[in-house]
Design a protein around this motif. Structure first.
Motif, PDB file in Angstrom:
ATOM      1  N   LEU A  69     100.707  55.734 -14.948  1.00 19.65           N
ATOM      2  CA  LEU A  69     101.154  56.104 -13.382  1.00 19.65           C
ATOM      3  C   LEU A  69     101.885  55.828 -12.899  1.00 19.65           C
ATOM      4  CD1 LEU A  69      98.123  54.472 -11.674  1.00 19.65           C
ATOM      5  CD2 LEU A  69      99.844  52.342 -11.626  1.00 19.65           C
ATOM      6  N   ALA A  79      97.758  59.306 -14.544  1.00 20.80           N
ATOM      7  CA  ALA A  79      97.054  58.332 -14.600  1.00 20.80           C
ATOM      8  C   ALA A  79      96.036  58.263 -15.291  1.00 20.80           C
ATOM      9  CB  ALA A  79      96.502  58.213 -13.135  1.00 20.80           C
ATOM     10  N   SER A  81      94.408  60.227 -16.859  1.00 18.80           N
ATOM     11  CA  SER A  81      92.726  61.186 -16.601  1.00 18.80           C
ATOM     12  C   SER A  81      93.036  62.865 -16.858  1.00 18.80           C
ATOM     13  CB  SER A  81      92.503  61.259 -14.811  1.00 18.80           C
ATOM     14  OG  SER A  81      93.383  61.984 -14.093  1.00 18.80           O
ATOM     15  N   GLU A 115      91.603  54.326 -17.181  1.00 21.72           N
ATOM     16  CA  GLU A 115      91.541  55.915 -15.945  1.00 21.72           C
ATOM     17  C   GLU A 115      92.195  55.452 -14.678  1.00 21.72           C
ATOM     18  OE1 GLU A 115      89.034  59.773 -15.042  1.00 21.72           O
ATOM     19  OE2 GLU A 115      88.256  57.875 -14.470  1.00 21.72           O
ATOM     20  N   PHE A 116      92.930  56.019 -13.841  1.00 22.53           N
ATOM     21  CA  PHE A 116      93.441  55.028 -12.746  1.00 22.53           C
ATOM     22  C   PHE A 116      93.827  53.782 -12.772  1.00 22.53           C
ATOM     23  CE2 PHE A 116      91.390  59.648 -11.794  1.00 22.53           C
ATOM     24  CZ  PHE A 116      91.783  60.531 -11.609  1.00 22.53           C
ATOM     25  N   LEU A 197      96.107  51.986  -6.821  1.00 19.41           N
ATOM     26  CA  LEU A 197      95.079  51.475  -7.060  1.00 19.41           C
ATOM     27  C   LEU A 197      94.232  51.276  -5.715  1.00 19.41           C
ATOM     28  CD1 LEU A 197      92.201  51.413  -8.609  1.00 19.41           C
ATOM     29  CD2 LEU A 197      92.665  49.879  -9.814  1.00 19.41           C
ATOM     30  N   SER A 296      90.977  52.341  -2.895  1.00 27.56           N
ATOM     31  CA  SER A 296      90.352  53.310  -3.875  1.00 27.56           C
ATOM     32  C   SER A 296      89.500  54.490  -3.724  1.00 27.56           C
ATOM     33  CB  SER A 296      89.758  52.446  -5.849  1.00 27.56           C
ATOM     34  OG  SER A 296      89.334  52.497  -5.398  1.00 27.56           O
ATOM     35  N   HIS A 300      90.783  58.494  -3.545  1.00 33.84           N
ATOM     36  CA  HIS A 300      89.952  59.124  -4.228  1.00 33.84           C
ATOM     37  C   HIS A 300      89.418  60.503  -3.455  1.00 33.84           C
ATOM     38  CE1 HIS A 300      91.647  58.283  -8.036  1.00 33.84           C
ATOM     39  NE2 HIS A 300      91.644  56.714  -7.749  1.00 33.84           N
ATOM     40  N   TYR A 311      86.026  62.601 -14.367  1.00 32.52           N
ATOM     41  CA  TYR A 311      86.316  60.837 -14.193  1.00 32.52           C
ATOM     42  C   TYR A 311      85.180  59.563 -15.264  1.00 32.52           C
ATOM     43  CZ  TYR A 311      88.105  60.385  -9.445  1.00 32.52           C
ATOM     44  OH  TYR A 311      89.513  60.908  -8.449  1.00 32.52           O
TER      45      TYR A 311
END
Length: 442
Positions: A69, A79, A81, A115-116, A197, A296, A300, A311
């Protein structure tokens, strides 16, 4: 396994070197125990280990892991992903990484994560899920979102695992993996250079092998000195909240928690059960998805429009809850939270900390919650249980410590000490005393 402070003492006596410790950690990153825990290792940091030991810096050149992150100069920050895999390299270290480097840390690698950072389970469909080191017979979840960070500390691949905590992402994996996690008051540590986030709830913090290491890590990350009174347990007053936070405990957690309370009472601590009815209000406050969904989605929304198919579907579904929140609902949530914080802080006045199980369950098998629509129901049930207790502290804008309280040879159970904002030193001070009382059980 020695903690960071014990290792520093050994180095000061000429017993070993930081370079040797770094090499051992680097070898551990490649071991089966760390499979999927690291997304990238940094062998080039070996030279820094020797240099920073010689400079007698606080972290003595010893290995530290960095959650994916955080920006590290010259590397992309993805992050956990794949949709950010081609992101441009960071132009500078994040503020947290810069502080760790300035204190002499050698970065052993970037760690895997949910993820994230949007889950407490620690499952990642893109890079694999690191198995909890506490059980070599059954692959179990490490907890998340700072999954790889926890595994790095629990296996000996790092002394400090830098991570983040928005609803429990440091304390959950610490509890499930049998190590220490400290979530400080959010404003004390810098967020610059960390992918967000929830800008309201995100906290930069770390996992360690001991509470005294947690004190040191916090001092470095917050750039402040922790004031310790070293009061004995006989002068401590704790609260146990019976409203919801003890519901649904599995037998192992219930037994470990009650055993810990008996030990602390036997050491002279005052422990009082209280009803904190305000806990029941949290469901209503966050019924529209809360800060995390709204904030978030704001970050995003353009990336989702461009690369949403890449995702993790479970993460995407939670982010997209933010679409429905109206501006007035968000404003109402901000106001309601302020009133809720005042109510809870008033109820906790006079206590050193609240004692609760960090999470109400031990780590389930990865196979039960692995990616796949047929396991979504189990995943979201486990995720909700894992986040239930820890997220209270984030909404409180508080601080919390998780430390092991399980019997030797059993699956890890975390004991949480928590309070409102800026009670960090008291919680850490009490945590040192609690850890010393429980230590013979490990």
């Amino acid at each position: 396994m020695d903690d960071l402070i014990a290792t520093r003492v050994q180095l000061g006596r000429g017993q070993g070197s930081a370079a040797e410790a770094f090499s051992a950690a680097l070898a551990m990153t490649q071991s089966p125990a760390c499979r999927h825990a690291f997304l990238r290792t940094l062998p080039e940091e070996a030279q820094a280990a020797s240099r920073d030991q010689a400079r007698q810096l606080p972290l003595a050149g010893l290995p530290v892991s960095i959650k994916d992150l955080f920006d590290i100069e010259g590397q992309p920050t993805a992050a956990g992903s794949t949709v950010l895999a081609d992101a441009p390299p960071a132009r500078a270290d994040s503020a947290a990484v810069a502080r760790l480097r300035a204190a002499g840390a050698s970065l052993v690698g970037r760690t895997n994560m949910t993820e994230f950072a949007f889950s407490g389970v620690g499952v990642n469909p893109h890079h694999g899920t690191p198995a909890n080191p506490a059980d070599t017979a059954v692959p179990r979840i490490p907890g998340g979102s700072s999954s790889g960070a926890a595994v790095s500390v629990a296996t000996g691949a790092a002394f400090i695992g830098l991570g983040s905590d928005t609803g429990g992402s440091i304390r959950i994996p610490a509890a499930l993996c049998g190590i220490v996690g400290f979530k400080n008051t959010a404003r004390l540590t810098p967020l610059e250079g960390a992918l967000p986030l929830s800008t309201t709830l995100d906290t930069v913090c770390a996992m360690t092998r001991s509470v005294r290491d947690a004190v040191l890590a916090h001092e470095v990350l917050a750039n402040r000195r922790v004031v310790l009174e070293n009061k004995p347990l006989a002068q401590r007053r704790f609260a146990v909240v019976r409203t919801q936070l003890l519901d649904g405990m599995d037998s192992a957690v219930a037994q470990a928690f009650e055993a810990a309370l008996r030990t602390l009472r036997g050491a002279g601590a005052s422990i009082e059960e209280i009803e904190l009815e305000a806990i029941r209000d949290l469901g209503t406050l966050q019924s529209m998805g809360g800060f995390t969904a709204a904030e978030s989605y704001a970050w995003h929304r353009q990336l989702l429009a461009r690369a949403g198919e890449g995702y993790d579907p479970r993460v995407r579904a939670r982010i997209e809850r933010g679409v429905a929140m109206k501006a007035w609902e968000y404003v109402d949530l901000v106001r309601a939270r302020a009133g809720w914080i005042a109510k809870v802080e008033g109820a906790l006045r006079g206590y050193d900390a609240v004692l609760t199980p960090t999470v109400p369950i031990t780590a389930p098998a990865i196979a039960d919650v692995a990616p796949g629509a047929e396991r979504d129901e189990a995943f979201f049930r486990v995720n909700a249980l894992l986040l239930r207790n820890t997220s209270v502290v984030n909404m409180l804008d508080g601080c919390a410590l998780s430390l092991p309280c399980h019997a030797p040879g059993s699956l890890p159970v975390g004991l949480s000490l928590w309070h409102g904002a800026m009670h960090d030193d008291t919680v850490l001070d009490a945590g040192l005393a609690v850890e010393a009382a429980l230590q013979p059980r490990h």
